[in-house]
Scaffold this motif. Structure first.
Motif, PDB file in Angstrom:
ATOM      1  N   LEU A  93      -3.111  11.521   9.911  1.00 41.40           N
ATOM      2  CA  LEU A  93      -3.283  11.302   8.468  1.00 41.40           C
ATOM      3  C   LEU A  93      -3.414  12.622   7.722  1.00 41.40           C
ATOM      4  O   LEU A  93      -2.915  12.791   6.606  1.00 41.40           O
ATOM      5  N   GLY A  94      -4.075  13.572   8.387  1.00 39.93           N
ATOM      6  CA  GLY A  94      -4.302  14.873   7.761  1.00 39.93           C
ATOM      7  C   GLY A  94      -3.014  15.650   7.507  1.00 39.93           C
ATOM      8  O   GLY A  94      -2.966  16.538   6.656  1.00 39.93           O
ATOM      9  N   PRO A 150       7.415   9.343   6.987  1.00 39.95           N
ATOM     10  CA  PRO A 150       8.871   9.129   6.928  1.00 39.95           C
ATOM     11  C   PRO A 150       9.478   9.019   8.323  1.00 39.95           C
ATOM     12  O   PRO A 150      10.451   8.293   8.533  1.00 39.95           O
ATOM     13  N   ALA A 151       8.861   9.688   9.314  1.00 35.88           N
ATOM     14  CA  ALA A 151       9.422   9.651  10.668  1.00 35.88           C
ATOM     15  C   ALA A 151       9.098   8.330  11.387  1.00 35.88           C
ATOM     16  O   ALA A 151       9.877   7.852  12.220  1.00 35.88           O
ATOM     17  N   ALA A 177       0.835  -1.202   0.000  1.00 33.78           N
ATOM     18  CA  ALA A 177       0.000   0.000   0.000  1.00 33.78           C
ATOM     19  C   ALA A 177       0.875   1.260   0.000  1.00 33.78           C
ATOM     20  O   ALA A 177       0.581   2.236  -0.708  1.00 33.78           O
ATOM     21  N   LEU A 178       1.946   1.239   0.782  1.00 25.30           N
ATOM     22  CA  LEU A 178       2.849   2.399   0.790  1.00 25.30           C
ATOM     23  C   LEU A 178       3.514   2.570  -0.572  1.00 25.30           C
ATOM     24  O   LEU A 178       3.646   3.695  -1.073  1.00 25.30           O
ATOM     25  N   ALA A 179       3.913   1.428  -1.156  1.00 27.73           N
ATOM     26  CA  ALA A 179       4.549   1.503  -2.471  1.00 27.73           C
ATOM     27  C   ALA A 179       3.582   2.048  -3.510  1.00 27.73           C
ATOM     28  O   ALA A 179       3.986   2.684  -4.495  1.00 27.73           O
ATOM     29  N   ALA A 180       2.290   1.823  -3.274  1.00 27.99           N
ATOM     30  CA  ALA A 180       1.266   2.284  -4.220  1.00 27.99           C
ATOM     31  C   ALA A 180       0.838   3.721  -3.941  1.00 27.99           C
ATOM     32  O   ALA A 180      -0.039   4.246  -4.616  1.00 27.99           O
ATOM     33  N   GLY A 181       1.415   4.328  -2.907  1.00 30.36           N
ATOM     34  CA  GLY A 181       1.109   5.727  -2.638  1.00 30.36           C
ATOM     35  C   GLY A 181      -0.057   5.952  -1.704  1.00 30.36           C
ATOM     36  O   GLY A 181      -0.537   7.076  -1.548  1.00 30.36           O
ATOM     37  N   ALA A 182      -0.549   4.893  -1.058  1.00 28.86           N
ATOM     38  CA  ALA A 182      -1.671   5.063  -0.120  1.00 28.86           C
ATOM     39  C   ALA A 182      -1.143   5.456   1.253  1.00 28.86           C
ATOM     40  O   ALA A 182       0.040   5.287   1.548  1.00 28.86           O
ATOM     41  N   ALA A 206       4.476  14.689  -0.688  1.00 29.78           N
ATOM     42  CA  ALA A 206       5.922  14.427  -0.623  1.00 29.78           C
ATOM     43  C   ALA A 206       6.216  13.295   0.356  1.00 29.78           C
ATOM     44  O   ALA A 206       7.109  12.470   0.136  1.00 29.78           O
ATOM     45  N   ASP A 207       5.450  13.269   1.469  1.00 33.86           N
ATOM     46  CA  ASP A 207       5.633  12.175   2.437  1.00 33.86           C
ATOM     47  C   ASP A 207       5.349  10.830   1.768  1.00 33.86           C
ATOM     48  O   ASP A 207       6.071   9.850   1.967  1.00 33.86           O
TER      49      ASP A 207
END
Lengths: 431, 418
Positions: free
Chosen positions: A333-334, A305-306, A281-286, A339-340
């Motif tokens: 989430l907001g 990223p943190a 999901a992260l790789a897909a931009g979610a 960029a993150d």
């Protein structure tokens, strides 16, 4: 006992690489799931380094959807004593053997540990594994860890090491962390341009009891924002999931039986998931929210990223982690920017590349043991495997017969009620 | 009780030798009575004795002899853990082979002195114990080449050795260990009675050869035949007995002893023959091939050998007529002398000596091979869970069939328009 499987083609494949560059992975099923996907990715990385890889497991639906790379697949009917000769032929001193421990494969652990360089991998949070494996299987693993300090023991989360070691024992140096990885991060899962967002929270995973804590966390996240929750995947735990979601006040939800969760992930905005699902999901931009395993499951930190390193080290399933409320999750989430998301996709590509898992396996495996397995251990292994298979067959049959009983009972009650309803009219007409 | 449910006395350090016996269940019958007597003798000699067995009514016989009995709830992991802990302290261990106890050998395999009790013919044991479980017993005996096997009679030695894939020299007949109480005459000296053949046996299919032998003997003489005992195969034994001339009859009575006083010749096996001798009844043993041929009248010269063989002989059958001639030569005085000898010599001492002398001793700590023992405990759990699941499935299937029948009945009553 199932018919045996000829090991010769797999053996020839392994021998295509020099001794010491042969990898045998033993999984319960060659199925569509996180463990299969993980070893498919590992096989890809190993092949790229000149290793020969054989993945052995029981034939299962969905396995054809896994990218196994150039690994040679050896499918057995089931893990009973009939499958053992092939494993005995393949697992030798020139081969690194990795056993993914499940209920059905635990009995193989002594054999694998004594056969050559070996690593046992345990793919779940300690509490889940404790409940799932039970004391007798844990005792087998404890015996192996005690007798074979050279065998590597890997878990999918760094904080899992100590609790799991408390259950299984073994030297501290035998234990380690194998990160979950994905070989599909680079290309296949990047968000297709213009794909419409779904405006909902997605929980894509195997629909099985060991993942209930993720469903609970996902329900908490969705309910806090009044978003619709879609639980998507395949498995037998749908009745529990439906019941639980119905009990969450004001929650709009749907449960979709669909094995193709990648397509859902590609469109998702917010995913609650652990392991491979979280990475893809992260790789897909979610946006991804982890789940705390506290027995009942609560939302955990969204990936940023943190927080990435912490979440990845725990496979996105935290134990003894600080849970968040649904509202806190949405607040975080907001704050996540485009960029993150892009940075997170890069981190997945960097830290969760298949080579990382392969390196963990290679680092964990000690030298080959000096003594072969005893004939007695072999005889008990065969009987125990047959016992597991027999119990599995019976356990699979019970829901079927239960459903048939309930169906016939309901039908009998319906027909008897109908007959009762008609009888007085009939009597009256006759009178 | 200490950890693992074992008696603290067993685990505490002490100088007395420790004898551990593992039996699947303590059911009434030859196995329980034999080991209860053996262990009582061992206690008398100063041994500490422990039996681990799932529950059974015969446990009182063991406890009465001074033996401690641990009764795990089934043969799951807890039972295996208890056996492993007990084995580590045992000087001698006996595992009576059964489906539930074969995996336990993994926990016993490093006991200092190990004996396997195989109480049945190779055919019976091979049918009863699944091949995978027999393989465990074979592997354990291969790992312990000094471990011995005892069988109830010497005629079983070769068959059992073949079944367990070991050298026949490792298998020995275990004599009956009878107490004076068991073989003392029950009443005053018997009166002279006409020739009546009595067959005392459990009425099972496996014991039909005994009734066949009794029929052959009775028919030769034209003597009345009584078959006495209880069991699920009374019809089979009755059919055999009725083929005798004159037709014999089956009496379903668990108390065999009183019937001995009404008969003159007994065809039987084991303890019942010793009891018969003590009662002054003449006794005949049958052939080892199990075909139900009477072979030999038990006489003073060879009763001990035949007792070792559980009164089953592999001698060449001389024919029923020759046996009757021998029986008629046995005078009341010779029978009284034989009875007195049995009472004097058929005690449990020689049997215990034989048991403790079977096989050799292994130096070491007695602790089991951990992986094999853990796997065996897992196997025990799986067998228990499978039995539970199987029972549940049977219940579910019955319920399903019941509701299907209900539905079909209701549908029929509703008629074609329903």
């Amino acid at each position: 006992m199932s018919a045996g499987v000829a090991p010769e083609p797999a053996l020839a494949h392994l021998r295509g690489a020099p001794a010491g560059r042969r990898l045998l992975v033993v999984v319960h099923r060659l199925s569509l799931g996180g463990v299969s996907a993980l070893y498919g990715a590992v096989a890809g990385a190993a092949t790229a380094r000149g290793w020969a890889v054989v993945i052995m497991g029981a034939r299962a639906e969905g396995g054809e959807r896994i990218d196994w790379g150039e690994a040679h697949l050896l499918a057995v009917d089931e893990w009973d004593a009939g499958a053992l000769p092939a494993l005995e032929a393949l697992a030798d001193e020139a081969t690194l053997t990795v056993l993914a421990v499940t209920q059905e494969t635990t009995a193989l652990a002594p054999l694998v540990a004594a056969s050559g360089r070996a690593v046992l991998t345990i793919h779940g949070p300690p509490a889940v594994m404790r409940e799932w494996l039970g004391p007798a299987r844990l005792a087998v693993l404890r015996a192996v860890a005690g007798a074979h300090p050279e065998v590597g023991l890997l878990v999918p989360g760094r904080p899992y090491v100590e609790p799991q070691r408390a259950d299984i024992g073994g030297a501290r140096g035998s234990w380690g962390w194998m990160p979950h990885v994905t070989g599909r991060a680079a290309a296949a899962l990047s968000r297709p341009g213009g794909a419409p967002p779904t405006g909902e929270v997605l929980c894509p995973q195997r629909l099985t009891p060991d993942k209930r804590f993720v469903v609970r966390a996902a329900a908490g996240v969705a309910a806090a924002a009044g978003a619709r929750l879609s639980v998507v995947g395949q498995g037998g735990d749908v009745p529990w999931i439906e019941e639980h979601l119905a009990s969450v006040s004001g929650l709009e939800y749907r449960v979709v039986q669909d094995p193709d969760i990648a397509a859902w992930i590609a469109r998702a905005e917010v995913v609650v998931g652990v392991g491979l699902v979280a990475l893809e999901a992260l790789a897909a931009g979610a946006c991804v929210v982890g789940a705390c395993y506290h027995g009942d499951g609560t939302p955990w930190e969204p990936a940023t990223p943190a927080t990435w390193a912490m979440l990845h080290a725990q496979n996105f399933a935290g134990i003894d982690a600080r849970p968040l409320s649904g509202e806190q999750v949405w607040e975080r989430l907001g704050a996540i920017t485009a960029a993150d998301r892009s940075a997170l996709a890069d981190l997945v590509r960097r830290d969760a590349a298949p080579a990382a898992a392969l390196d963990a396996l290679l680092a964990a495996a000690g030298p080959a043991p000096g003594r072969p397995p005893s004939a007695l251990a072999g005889a008990v292994t065969r009987a125990a495997l047959d016992g597991e298979a027999e119990l599995g067959r019976l356990a699979a049959y019970i829901p079927e017969v239960t459903a048939a009983r309930d169906w016939h009972r309901a039908r009998a009650e319906r027909l008897e009620a109908l007959r009762e309803a008609r009888a007085p009219q009939g009597d009256g007409a006759a009178g | 009780m200490s950890a693992g449910g074992l008696p603290t006395g067993w685990m505490r350090a002490g100088r007395e030798p420790r004898l551990l016996v593992v039996v699947d269940r303590l059911l009434p019958g030859g196995v329980s009575s034999r080991y209860a007597t053996l262990l009582a003798e061992a206690v008398r000699r100063g041994h500490r004795c422990l039996v681990i067995a799932a529950d059974g009514p015969a446990r009182h016989a063991f406890e009465a002899g001074g033996c401690q009995v641990v009764r795990p709830a089934g043969w799951g992991r807890d039972a295996h853990v208890a056996v492993a802990a007990a084995a580590a302290r045992a000087d001698h261990a006996v595992c009576v082979l059964a489906p539930d106890t074969a995996p336990v050998l993994a926990a016993l395999v490093r006991t200092r002195h190990l004996v396997v009790g195989a109480h049945g013919t190779a055919e019976l044991l091979g049918e009863w114990i699944a091949p995978a479980l027999l393989d465990i017993a074979r592997a354990a005996l291969a790992q312990r080449p000094d471990a011995g096997v005892v069988v109830p009679g010497r005629h079983m030695e070769r068959g059992v050795a073949g079944l367990l894939a070991i050298d026949p020299d490792r298998v020995r007949g275990l004599p009956h260990a009878v107490t004076r109480r068991e073989v003392e005459p029950a009443g005053p000296p018997r009166s002279v009675v006409p020739d009546i053949v009595l067959c005392a046996t459990r009425l099972t299919e496996e014991q039909r050869p005994l009734t066949r032998a009794a029929v052959a003997l009775a028919t030769e003489r034209g003597a009345p035949l009584l078959v006495v005992g209880t069991g699920p195969d009374s019809a089979g034994h009755r059919a055999l007995a009725e083929a005798s001339d004159p037709p014999g009859r089956v009496v379903e009575d668990p108390a065999v002893r009183p019937w001995m006083r009404r008969a003159s010749v007994l065809v039987g096996r084991g303890l019942v023959v010793l009891e018969a001798i003590a009662e002054g009844c003449r006794a005949v043993c049958i052939d080892a091939a199990g075909e139900g041929v009477p072979v030999r009248a038990v006489g003073a010269g060879d009763w001990r050998r035949l007792a070792d063989e559980n009164f089953v002989s592999d001698d060449t059958p001389p024919g029923a007529a020759a046996i009757w001639r021998t029986l008629h030569r046995q005078t009341p005085a010779a029978r009284r002398e034989l009875a007195a000898t049995v009472l004097r010599e058929a005690g449990p001492g020689p049997a215990l000596d034989r048991l403790l002398d079977t096989g050799g001793a292994l130096p070491g700590d007695g602790r089991p091979e951990p992986e094999a023992a853990a796997l065996a405990a897992l196997l025990g759990e799986l067998r228990t869970a499978t039995a539970d699941a199987s029972a549940w499935l049977t219940q579910l299937t019955r319920a399903r069939d019941h509701h299907r029948d209900r539905a079909e009945r209701a549908e029929r009553l509703l008629g074609p328009d329903g």
